[in-house]
Each structure stands twice: as structure tokens, then as C-alpha cells.
Design a protein around this motif. Structure first.
Motif, PDB file in Angstrom:
ATOM      1  N   GLN A   1     -44.484 -21.317   4.298  1.00  0.00           N
ATOM      2  CA  GLN A   1     -44.474 -19.974   3.727  1.00  0.00           C
ATOM      3  C   GLN A   1     -44.202 -20.041   2.230  1.00  0.00           C
ATOM      4  O   GLN A   1     -44.805 -19.306   1.449  1.00  0.00           O
ATOM      5  CB  GLN A   1     -43.425 -19.105   4.434  1.00  0.00           C
ATOM      6  CG  GLN A   1     -43.791 -18.877   5.887  1.00  0.00           C
ATOM      7  CD  GLN A   1     -42.910 -17.860   6.578  1.00  0.00           C
ATOM      8  OE1 GLN A   1     -42.007 -17.294   5.982  1.00  0.00           O
ATOM      9  NE2 GLN A   1     -43.188 -17.629   7.843  1.00  0.00           N
ATOM     10  N   GLY A   2     -43.303 -20.933   1.830  1.00  0.00           N
ATOM     11  CA  GLY A   2     -43.017 -21.078   0.413  1.00  0.00           C
ATOM     12  C   GLY A   2     -44.212 -21.624  -0.341  1.00  0.00           C
ATOM     13  O   GLY A   2     -44.548 -21.162  -1.425  1.00  0.00           O
TER      14      GLY A   2
ATOM     15  N   ARG B   1     -46.864 -19.098  -0.330  1.00  0.00           N
ATOM     16  CA  ARG B   1     -46.305 -17.856  -0.874  1.00  0.00           C
ATOM     17  C   ARG B   1     -46.707 -16.672  -0.011  1.00  0.00           C
ATOM     18  O   ARG B   1     -47.216 -15.665  -0.482  1.00  0.00           O
ATOM     19  CB  ARG B   1     -46.793 -17.636  -2.307  1.00  0.00           C
ATOM     20  CG  ARG B   1     -46.077 -18.535  -3.282  1.00  0.00           C
ATOM     21  CD  ARG B   1     -46.895 -18.814  -4.480  1.00  0.00           C
ATOM     22  NE  ARG B   1     -47.763 -19.954  -4.255  1.00  0.00           N
ATOM     23  CZ  ARG B   1     -48.767 -20.283  -5.030  1.00  0.00           C
ATOM     24  NH1 ARG B   1     -49.055 -19.555  -6.059  1.00  0.00           N
ATOM     25  NH2 ARG B   1     -49.486 -21.339  -4.763  1.00  0.00           N
ATOM     26  N   ASN B   2     -46.518 -16.861   1.274  1.00  0.00           N
ATOM     27  CA  ASN B   2     -47.050 -15.898   2.220  1.00  0.00           C
ATOM     28  C   ASN B   2     -46.187 -15.904   3.467  1.00  0.00           C
ATOM     29  O   ASN B   2     -46.042 -16.935   4.118  1.00  0.00           O
ATOM     30  CB  ASN B   2     -48.474 -16.342   2.552  1.00  0.00           C
ATOM     31  CG  ASN B   2     -49.223 -15.314   3.340  1.00  0.00           C
ATOM     32  OD1 ASN B   2     -48.633 -14.575   4.125  1.00  0.00           O
ATOM     33  ND2 ASN B   2     -50.506 -15.247   3.122  1.00  0.00           N
TER      34      ASN B   2
ATOM     35  N   ASP C   1     -38.801 -21.891  -4.955  1.00  0.00           N
ATOM     36  CA  ASP C   1     -38.325 -20.660  -5.588  1.00  0.00           C
ATOM     37  C   ASP C   1     -39.204 -20.325  -6.796  1.00  0.00           C
ATOM     38  O   ASP C   1     -39.637 -19.184  -6.981  1.00  0.00           O
ATOM     39  CB  ASP C   1     -36.871 -20.812  -6.062  1.00  0.00           C
ATOM     40  CG  ASP C   1     -35.893 -20.814  -4.903  1.00  0.00           C
ATOM     41  OD1 ASP C   1     -36.298 -20.441  -3.793  1.00  0.00           O
ATOM     42  OD2 ASP C   1     -34.723 -21.193  -5.121  1.00  0.00           O
TER      43      ASP C   1
ATOM     44  N   LEU D   1     -42.247 -21.444  -7.464  1.00  0.00           N
ATOM     45  CA  LEU D   1     -43.622 -21.172  -7.051  1.00  0.00           C
ATOM     46  C   LEU D   1     -43.757 -19.721  -6.579  1.00  0.00           C
ATOM     47  O   LEU D   1     -44.809 -19.097  -6.750  1.00  0.00           O
ATOM     48  CB  LEU D   1     -44.009 -22.131  -5.923  1.00  0.00           C
ATOM     49  CG  LEU D   1     -45.491 -22.422  -5.743  1.00  0.00           C
ATOM     50  CD1 LEU D   1     -46.084 -22.969  -7.033  1.00  0.00           C
ATOM     51  CD2 LEU D   1     -45.699 -23.395  -4.607  1.00  0.00           C
ATOM     52  N   GLY D   2     -42.684 -19.193  -6.010  1.00  0.00           N
ATOM     53  CA  GLY D   2     -42.686 -17.799  -5.559  1.00  0.00           C
ATOM     54  C   GLY D   2     -42.836 -16.798  -6.695  1.00  0.00           C
ATOM     55  O   GLY D   2     -43.085 -15.620  -6.457  1.00  0.00           O
TER      56      GLY D   2
END
Lengths: 250, 339
Positions: free
Chosen positions: B85-86, B89-90, B224, B226-227
Motif C-alpha cells: 500500500q505504501g 500509495r493506494n 512516508d 513516497l506518500g
């Protein structure tokens, strides 16, 4: 410390030149405004100035080094970049964002994050979720995160777009203050604010530099009227020349 | 005043760690008690305090390794999902849905059915890793080339890759199996299920899970950043390309170990980080730990149901998590796609 040198920068996208042989130099201090009509290539130029990737010919040099080739951590400590649009993928708080911005300089003294948050006027909002912030609060949080590490060079892309007039003027004042000791390059749309606060102005039109001079000289020239297709009047105020669009209703 | 707004949860508090630890301890006890014949708390206590009767040895020698394996596989699925998910980003990304687990399964199927001349214990994890890695890279590449970065587009690419890999795996199973190999074994593994490991197997799983968790924790800061989006991540000092490549490698290792020991188990990797985010907030380092604990609790309980629901038959674990997790996924998807 020298400023940024833009050397023969050319970007071609879809067969159309976005930037066409752009060369100019930024001093190591001062607020430099990047102006130009929509589609002139300002944001593309801002990205490359900040060392963001993108196919291009030519180079942006910082002290003789190509910013695109700098190691990521070193570039992050030296150049701050505030993009036009920013939406985090997770619902973070302003505090988390500012902490992440501060982490690129491990030598920052303690309390820097807290003072950056309160300077941005976010003291009471530091732990709110991003999705609950107003556009202006988001912009101020982002600005605090980008500047908390005090980079020698700051590139901001239309920082005032989502701010009300008071915050926009406050932001211009802070950019100009930074410009006394650092280099700030700002993509701006508001000619009046730009000529009021900037030290130098670079005007782009269709990917080419059509003016690169002190803000006063640009304000007095005919270039802005030609480029934007709008008539301007100049006003002398406190030793600076401000250009104001003449948009009287008939 | 901002009194009406609850601050976002941020970090692992002591209370939370105790709560999740307690939850895991209770679910392990439930797991030990569950089975064809349920053990009473008194019998459980006796078994765990050194009683060597046949009943107690059933619990310590047979159920305990299985429950521990379930906890470890669950932890892998949980923090593996968090990594995915990281990375993507989803909040709808999941190794199972994106085809990574399917890729690992193809690799593992080859290892199980093709005589490669290498010990299976070696070939299986390596091929599972290669499969997971190629599938993940493929989905990321398709997403990038076609320019889809939104949830729906990426999931569609993942679903397509997962379908192709599923077909490939079925074909391999049909084409390669002969009398010497029980298709039943492969099939039950494909449907997801914790095997009861021997002492050596359990030790290997413990070591691999620990190593994977440590590697995953190193990605916390990068995830973090990349988010914030690739541009901001880069301007805050992340070497985005290298970091994504590294994280795909680590994520593939996590998926490979989980699949090698637990088969294809759906939706745990989706639900665990989602629940974790509600408990510890969006920062990835605490989230990885929370997802690991939640995943462990979930799979231990699901495995208990698998053993106890229809005795003497055992329901495949993957079916239970899919029945429970599918609606959860649909709920999240509906909420996300709503304008």
C-alpha cells in the motif's frame, strides 16, 4: 556560494518546444520572479531548476554542478521545491509534513519544527488531518515544510494561488526576506505583486526568455504589455516601480 | 478553537502495544484450543505448563507449531500488505489482488511439480520470490506505461496480471502433475492453508519473518516520503527510483515467504494495514508493526476456524479470509469510488 546558472535549457514535448534554448543566471541572493502567460514553460523551468527529473538538453548548474546529477540527499538539503499542486496520498497532519521536511537536514536544532509551525500560523492546527485543512492552511503547511530546512535555494511554483490577499502579501514579504540572504525563484502570476516584491524578473514567452532584468527595469519596459497583451500603468511607490494592469471597464 | 477535531493518531502508544499483544495472546490461546476436539482452558494450561499426557502433547507438539506458523504467516501478510500500500500509495493495493502472490504461486508450483535437480526447500522460496518480483514489476510497469496511477486503473492491471498468472498456474498443475505428485496437496496449498511445520521448518519461518520485518522497517521513512508524491519525496531527499526498486525486492521477499508457508491467502494484506492506520496513523514504521500484529491475530483466528468449523474436514484458510475479506474490500472500494 554561486547562484543557479541556466545554460541552454531545451525541453521538447510532443514535437513542441516547451523550453527553447533558455539561458540566464540567478544571483546567490535575491527574489527572482518567473513570469509569463499560461503555457510559457514556467512550471517546466521551475521543476528543472529544482533538480526534478525530465528529459531536457542543456543544464541547470549550481556552483558548477549539474543539479539533475546531484545526490538526492544533498540536493534536498540545498534546494527547496514547492510544486504548484500537492496532495498527499495519506491523511497526514501538518506536523508530520514539516517533520519530514526537517529530516533532510539532520543538523537542525531542536524546536525548529515547532517554531516553523507556529511561524506558519498553524500552531493550533498542527495535528489536524490534511483533509480537514483549508486551501490556505495546506499551502502554509507545505511552505513551512519546504523552508524548515532553510535551503540555500528555494523554488516555488505559484505559491500564492490558494491564499487570500492578506496571506499572499505576507508570503511575498517572507519570500523577499529570504531573498536577502538566500536565492528564491518564484513562479508568479500577479504582475503587481511581482514588481512590488521581486528583485529580478525573468519573463518567459513560448519557451523563450524575453526579459531578464531588475524588477524596476522590467516594470518600466513594454515587454510585459507585449507578452501578456494587456496594458499596464507604472506607479512609483517608495522607490520601487510597480506595474499595474489597466483593466478599467468601458 | 479546534476542539471538535480529533487529532490524527500518530505512533505506537504503550497502551496500543499492550492491547495488540494481548489480542495476539488471546487468539493464540483460541487457536490452541480450537480443533476437531476443543480443549478446555484447564487442559490448555496443563499442556502449556509441562504436562506430558497425550492430550497435552497434541496441543504442544501439533497445534502449537501450527498456530505459531499461522501467526508468522499472518504477520508477513499484514506488513507485506502495508509495504504494497505504501509503495503503490493506494489503500486498496494488496499482494493478492495485484498478482504478486499469484506470481509467487506460479514460481512455487514450478518448484513443486518440476524436477529441477535442486532441493525443493531451496527451489521453492527462490522461485516464489522470482515470481512475486516479476509480477509486481509487471503491474507497476503496466500502470506506469498506461499512465494510470489511480486506484481503479492499477487494480485492473493487477487483476489482469493475477488472472493470467492463475491460468498459467492451473495449466502447469494439469500439465506437470503425474501419479507421483498428489494434485490434492498442491490444490489445498493454492487455496491457502498453513501446514503444520516441523521444528526445522518453524525455525526457518521465524528467521525469515524476522529478517523480512527488519528489512520492511527500513523502508518506513521512504514510504512516508513516497506518500507525499514522487516530486515531494524527491525534493525531501529520497532517491525515488532506487527506493521503489528496493522496496519491490523486499515486498517480493515478504510475499514469497508468506506464499511458501501459507499458500494463497487473500485480503489479510488489505485489511490489516487498513485497520492499523486507524490505530497508529499513517506513518509507516509504526504501521508496519501494527499491521504485522493485526495480520497475525487475523490469520491465527481464521486458521482456528479452518480447523474447527467442519471437523474432521479442514476448510482452506484462503476461503475463510476471502469470505470475510471480500466484502470488506468491496466496502472500501465503494467508499473510495463514491464521488
Amino acid at each position: 556560494m554561486t547562484g543557479l546558472m541556466v545554460h541552454k535549457l531545451t525541453v521538447i514535448r510532443g514535437g513542441r518546444p516547451i523550453l527553447d534554448d533558455v539561458s540566464f543566471a540567478c544571483p546567490s541572493q535575491g527574489l527572482v520572479g518567473l513570469l509569463g502567460p499560461n503555457g510559457a514553460g514556467k512550471s517546466t523551468l521551475a521543476r528543472l531548476l529544482a533538480g526534478q527529473p525530465g528529459a531536457h538538453a542543456g543544464a541547470v548548474r549550481l556552483g558548477g554542478e549539474d543539479v539533475a546529477a546531484l545526490p538526492a540527499a544533498r540536493r534536498a538539503a540545498m534546494i527547496g521545491y514547492m510544486p504548484q499542486a500537492f496532495t498527499p496520498h495519506w491523511d497526514i497532519s501538518p506536523r508530520m509534513l514539516v517533520e519530514m521536511g526537517a529530516a533532510r537536514r539532520p543538523d537542525l536544532p531542536g524546536g525548529t519544527v515547532r517554531s516553523a509551525i507556529s511561524e506558519a500560523g498553524l500552531g493550533g492546527h498542527a495535528d489536524r488531518l490534511w483533509s480537514t485543512l483549508s486551501g490556505g492552511e495546506k499551502a502554509r503547511a507545505l511552505f513551512a515544510a519546504v523552508t524548515v530546512a532553510d535551503p540555500a535555494i528555494l523554488v516555488v511554483d505559484e505559491p500564492g494561488a490558494s491564499l487570500d490577499i492578506r496571506h499572499r502579501i505576507q508570503l511575498m514579504r517572507r519570500l523577499a526576506e529570504r531573498g536577502r540572504t538566500r536565492l528564491v525563484v518564484a513562479v508568479l502570476h500577479d504582475i503587481e505583486l511581482a514588481t512590488t516584491w521581486c528583485d529580478r524578473l525573468v519573463i518567459l514567452d513560448a519557451g523563450r526568455v524575453v526579459a531578464d532584468d531588475t524588477a524596476d527595469a522590467v516594470a518600466r519596459s513594454d515587454t510585459i504589455a507585449q507578452v501578456f497583451g494587456v496594458a499596464f500603468e507604472t506607479v512609483e511607490a517608495g522607490g520601487i516601480t510597480v506595474a499595474r494592469p489597466l483593466c478599467g471597464r468601458d | 478553537m479546534t476542539a471538535a477535531i480529533t487529532p490524527p493518531r500518530d505512533g505506537f502508544t504503550i497502551q496500543l502495544a499492550v492491547l495488540l499483544g494481548l489480542g495476539l495472546a488471546i487468539s493464540v490461546c483460541v487457536g490452541l484450543a480450537a480443533g476437531h476436539d476443543w480443549a478446555s482452558p484447564a487442559r490448555l494450561l496443563a499442556a502449556l505448563t509441562g504436562d506430558r499426557s497425550l492430550d497435552s502433547r497434541l496441543i504442544t507438539d501439533w497445534r502449537l507449531p501450527r498456530v505459531l506458523a499461522a501467526a508468522l504467516v499472518g504477520a508477513l501478510l499484514g506488513f507485506g500488505g502495508c509495504l504494497f500500500q505504501g509503495l503503490f500509495r493506494n489503500p486498496l493495493a494488496e499482494p493478492y489482488l495485484l498478482g504478486s502472490a499469484g506470481g509467487a504461486a506460479v514460481g512455487a508450483t514450478v518448484a513443486l511439480l518440476v524436477p529441477l535437480g535442486v532441493p525443493q526447500a531451496l527451489a521453492l522460496p527462490i522461485l516464489a520470490f522470482c515470481g512475486a518480483w516479476s509480477a509486481t514489476v509487471m503491474v507497476l510497469f503496466i500502470g506506469r506505461v498506461s499512465g494510470v496511477v489511480d486506484a481503479a486503473g492499477l487494480l485492473l492491471a493487477g487483476v489482469a496480471v493475477a488472472a493470467i498468472l492463475g491460468a498459467l498456474r492451473s495449466f502447469l498443475m494439469l500439465a506437470l502433475s503425474d501419479e507421483s505428485i498428489s494434485l490434492q496437496v498442491v490444490l489445498s496449498w493454492v487455496l491457502g492453508g498453513i501446514q503444520t511445520p516441523g521444528p526445522a521448518g518453524l525455525s526457518v519461518l521465524v528467521i525469515l519473518t524476522g529478517a523480512c520485518l527488519l528489512l520492511a522497517l527500513t523502508t518506513g521513512r521512504g514510504l512516508d516520503l513516497l506518500g507525499l508524491g514522487e516530486d515531494m519525496a524527491r525534493s525531501f531527499g529520497l532517491d525515488v527510483k532506487r527506493f521503489i526498486a528496493m522496496t519491490i525486492l523486499i515486498g517480493s521477499a515478504v510475499v514469497a515467504v508468506a506464499v511458501a508457508f501459507g499458500g494463497l491467502v487473500a485480503f489479510v494484506g488489505l485489511a490489516a494495514p487498513h485497520l492499523g492506520r486507524n490505530l497508529v496513523g499513517p506513518r509507516h514504521r509504526p504501521l508496519i508493526l501494527a499491521s504485522a500484529l493485526i495480520g497475525a491475530i487475523t490469520v491465527v483466528l481464521a486458521d482456528a476456524i479452518a480447523r474447527a468449523a467442519l471437523p474432521p474436514a479442514e476448510i482452506p484458510l484462503g476461503l475463510i479470509t476471502a469470505i470475510a475479506g471480500g466484502p470488506f474490500f468491496l466496502f472500501l472500494l465503494a467508499r473510495r469510488l463514491r464521488p
